[in-house]
Design a protein around this motif. Sequence first.
Motif, short mmCIF file in Angstrom:
data_model
loop_
_atom_site.label_atom_id
_atom_site.label_comp_id
_atom_site.label_asym_id
_atom_site.label_seq_id
_atom_site.Cartn_x
_atom_site.Cartn_y
_atom_site.Cartn_z
N ARG A 141 -11.78 -7.14 8.97
CA ARG A 141 -12.67 -5.97 8.82
C ARG A 141 -11.96 -4.89 8.00
N ALA B 265 -16.25 -4.15 -2.75
CA ALA B 265 -16.94 -4.41 -1.47
C ALA B 265 -17.61 -5.78 -1.51
N ARG B 266 -18.26 -6.08 -2.63
CA ARG B 266 -18.95 -7.38 -2.71
C ARG B 266 -17.96 -8.53 -2.83
N ARG C 43 -16.78 -9.11 0.66
CA ARG C 43 -17.85 -9.74 1.44
C ARG C 43 -17.93 -11.23 1.09
N MET D 278 -15.21 -11.37 4.38
CA MET D 278 -14.77 -10.22 5.19
C MET D 278 -15.95 -9.32 5.55
N GLU D 279 -15.74 -8.52 6.58
CA GLU D 279 -16.73 -7.50 6.93
C GLU D 279 -16.25 -6.17 6.39
N VAL D 280 -17.06 -5.59 5.53
CA VAL D 280 -16.68 -4.36 4.85
C VAL D 280 -17.49 -3.21 5.42
N VAL D 281 -16.82 -2.24 5.98
CA VAL D 281 -17.50 -1.03 6.43
C VAL D 281 -17.38 -0.02 5.30
N TYR D 282 -18.51 0.26 4.66
CA TYR D 282 -18.48 1.13 3.48
C TYR D 282 -18.83 2.55 3.88
N TYR E 121 -22.01 -5.94 -10.58
CA TYR E 121 -21.35 -7.07 -9.94
C TYR E 121 -21.54 -8.34 -10.76
N VAL F 37 -24.72 -0.63 -1.55
CA VAL F 37 -23.44 -1.03 -2.15
C VAL F 37 -23.68 -2.09 -3.21
N GLY G 293 -19.49 -13.09 5.24
CA GLY G 293 -19.05 -11.70 5.13
C GLY G 293 -20.23 -10.75 5.24
N ALA G 294 -19.95 -9.45 5.26
CA ALA G 294 -21.02 -8.48 5.38
C ALA G 294 -20.57 -7.14 4.80
N ILE G 295 -21.57 -6.40 4.31
CA ILE G 295 -21.29 -5.01 3.95
C ILE G 295 -22.08 -4.14 4.90
N LEU G 296 -21.38 -3.30 5.63
CA LEU G 296 -21.99 -2.49 6.67
C LEU G 296 -21.98 -1.05 6.18
#
Lengths: 140, 542, 314
Positions: free
Chosen positions: A14, A33-34, A37, A41-45, B433, B542, C96-99
């Motif tokens: 994370r 971030a992408r 991801r 991974m988990e990205v807290v933006y 991207y 994002v 994966g994820a963007i939070l």
Amino acid sequence: MAIESTNTEQPTIRVVLAKLGLDGHDRGIKVVARILRDAGMEVVYLGLRQTTASIVAAAEEEDADAIGLSMHNAGHLALAPSMLAALHDADLDIPLIIGGIIPEADIPILEGSGVAAILGPGAPAEEVVTAVRGAVAART
Amino acid sequence: MDDKKHAWQEQYDATHLRDVPFETMSGVPVDPVFGDAPLPGQYPFTRGLHAAGYRSRLWTMRMFAGFGTAEDTNARFKEILRNGGMGLSTAFDMPTLMGYDSDSPWALGEVGRAGVAVDTLRDMEDLYADIDLGKVSTSMTINGPAAALLAMYIAVGEQGGVAKSDLAGTIQNDILKEYQAQKEYIYPPRPSMRIVTDMIRYTSAEMPKWHPVSISGYHIREAGSTAAQELAFTLANGFAYVEAALAEGQDVDQFGRRLSFFFNAHSDFFEEIGKFRAARRIWARWMKERYGATDERAMMCRFHTQTAGVSLTAQQPENNIARVAIQALSAALGGTQSLHTDSFDEALALPTEKAARIALRTQQVVAHETGVTNVADPLGGAPYVEWMTDEMELQAEAVFAHLDELGNGSILEGVYAGIDNGYFVGEIADAAYRFAREINNDQRIIVGLNEFTDGNDEDETNLLRIDHSVEELQRKRLEAVKQERNSAAVEASLAAIRNAAEDPTVNLMPPIIDAVKTYATEEEISNAMRNVFGTYVEQAIV
Amino acid sequence: MSVKKLSVPELVGRALEGDRRAIGRMLTLIERGGEPADEITDLTHPATKGAHVVGITGAPGAGKSTLTGQLIRHLPTLGLKPAVLAVDPSSPLTGGAILGDRVRMDDVAGDGGFIRSVATRGYAGGLALSVPGSVRAFDACGFGPVLIETVGVGQVEVDVAGAADTTVVVVNPGWGDAVQANKAGLLEVADVFVINKADRDGANDTRRDLELMLDLSHVSGLEDGTGYRPPILMTTATDGLGVEAMWEAVTAHQAHLEATSALERRRAARFRYEVASRLTTRMERSIARSLDGLTPDGRSPATVAADLAADLLA
Ligand code: B12
Ligand SMILES: Nc1nc2c(ncn2[C@@H]2O[C@H](COP(=O)(O)OP(=O)(O)OP(=O)(O)O)[C@@H](O)[C@H]2O)c(=O)[nH]1
Ligand SMILES: [Mg+2]
């Protein structure tokens, strides 16, 4: 049917990503971030205009394995140390990774003050992922 | 000769031409234009705004500069003018761009670093010291706090005996693209739009040589959009300003003449040229057909161009000189009115004086050595170029249709909605991207980055370093101004701004001009409006 | 000392004392599932105080995070200590994820609130375990209410709605938005409707549409004979307008639940659901173990299954 429990796999990394201060160059950090991801991974933006306090709070609440900031406007010699100091004050042992525009001459200075990894323009996806994984692995 | 050709000839004959031979290097005279009507200078201006193209006037070579204190930048300005720069273009630092003073906690590490720091009128006085504002045209890249900076410029002009009606220049003031790309907003979109329309109204009435908005695709492209998105989003923003001004009862033929544009010149040569040509055609048609302009000058899409900073690499930076040259050439062939060429050290730091000079020289080479300025729209009529122009237009029209629907028949409302629902930032992030992935997969070659990397380990070139003492110095300057000024007058002027902000029928410019003259700071003025308008938080796309 | 090195009981002990890093870490272990998560469930369960759980759901961009952000600014003024679980989907391709929900929920640092971003991690069943686990953990640590933000509908939202005492459905003004919400099945789960972005045209039309649909449809409260009809509120989240009233409606719903013993029923159903999910997970694991290495041996599949079941349940 998903039957295996999640904790038998490698734990998901994370990462908290943010822009610290007024710098609005967010193209790179959004690409990063992408990339992260897509590496699972988990990205807290947190987005733009964050303070060291808001980043520390997020890192605690999100149990971040790493913090990634990008700095483009030549404020890195003031901003990176202030972030490190805030993490230290909060007793958070989380690696800080920085990307953006960092002149070569400043890299040893930042590394010396405790920045875990520094990436610059053109850094390929692979390097971005490796830097984060490496920084996380080094602390666990 | 048909009518159109005849009309063109009349226009051409009436134009004052530069005193140079219009012939090839080998001495062969060339015609001023080739091909069929509509010709350059004729609606819809696909082929250019002027019958004689660059034969009457070259584009303005306008180099963007700013760093450190006002005095540092003033010295660079003088250097630029000495070197043949034809206009000034001011880069402000982050706190100034965001409506904060140098002593704000937000300013930590950012004072004077990415542009020049301006807190009060005192800084503006030093910034343009010994430069005759009656003679030079100035552009200021500022958006959120644009009204305060324009007010300071007016005040500096007055001090030097130049009436505001004689001030020539452009203030970027394109707030819509801030929410989409550059992210230098302060207030939410609607009150910000009110400030913009107040400025349009004020300058239309009082400052006939001033461009109150420079509708900018540059930042949209640099944030990651495609060429067609740059074109479409920018012109849509333009339509939005027109609709906002029309809704206030302003005269499209009057304010329409003062609108100007700012595009990017990236590396895909023909795509860029098609984009520039399509921009003129679309703008002219919409201004005439949808917004009812009758004066041709209000249908003309005049634009400044900057080469694509994001195309420049930190690896083997000298290669960037070649990229900039090609991009500059596309801008010239696309008929730009002014041009900034990026420095080869773009991806490393603000340019050194030498790098900035080489960049200026690069466009001077295009202008004076290549002969492309002899003929207006020299590529017009080439099947590929015409197809590309049509293609750009087609893609842009699809975006306009989408926004029109989002806004129930109003592009202005459609743009607000697109800001609100993340359409613009989402499209831009997707395109950015995609581009990054193509490079990562080696589907797209960037010389020196993912191919031809021999030479990448050479030492970094000389960089411009801004001394750390700038921050301290600037804070002291600000402190001194705060000590000297009449604080009662400051307070009164700020209260007047708050009152004006609460009443949408009052124009904000006059109270802001009064306030800067009391040496109220940029942040104080912005805060007066923050209190009424609130602040904006970005879309979390994002 | 890094909280990563603590044993589960030590970690939970520190979390219950209010150590924010320990709480953050504990939530990670709950999300990962397995034995540590079960242990945390056991350790936090006795400390729970019955925090009010509020689900906030609606279409993407409806303003859920902005509303939640306003709530976590407002609630401390009422002496409450809110916690947020903001749920976003994981990428089905990469896991994966963007939070990004925190972007609109700033300003809580130091106010005692707590925000946690959660990824769905591929299968809804995971959330069905981790969300109640996280809610329980927040509750045990003294937070309340617990707000859960989710997008749209689907298995995930059903799971989450199942975890909430009160579900707030957020819609926007505009033609058809209410109809969309209806089609998406949001009408059935709504205890409170919020028309956010009331600063826009058409808010009144949307209210009328919603009222009409409520007249025609099966509303949960009306259904179970308690006579409850979901109220419709208007908010402008960006300016905080209507947020207090919205919270009053949420507490009114809670009061209704308590007065009619519907709260007990809901929580009992939730308890059964969580036990069922846990049981299913355990069973699936055991089944996987007994299937491991199984090869045809001449017996019919029905016989094999019956024999294995007998072993498993023995
Ligand atoms: C694009 C751009 C812009 C766009 C930004 C759009 C946006 N929303 O991002 C626009 C046109 C709006 C812009 C405006 C300005 N810009 Co600008 N901009 C650039 C430019 C050309 C490219 C940056 C970029 O996006 N690159 C592409 C991305 C993908 O790469 P990246 O950000 O480097 O990220 C990569 C790596 O660094 C790394 N990385 C980055 N972050 C992170 C984080 C982590 C955790 C990890 C692991 C890796 C990582 O991985 C990424 C992928 O490879 C640079 C110069 C350059 N060529 O780099 C100037 C540059 C950064 N800008 C500059 C300036 C001065 C400005 C302005 C202040 C100008 C002004 N005075 O008005 C404004 C301020 C804008 C603002 N709000 O802050 C200067 C800064 C000077 C300095 N540092 O000394 C630069 C260096 C140009 C120059 N030489 O003058 N800019
Ligand atoms: N005009 C207006 N805009 C609002 C209001 N509330 C939220 N918004 C805007 O709507 C956009 C989306 O808000 P969010 O709070 O992120 O919405 P969300 O429902 O959490 O979105 P997701 O988490 O992406 O599904 C943002 O640009 C907000 O500023 C409101 O009351 N009025
Ligand atoms: Mg949200």
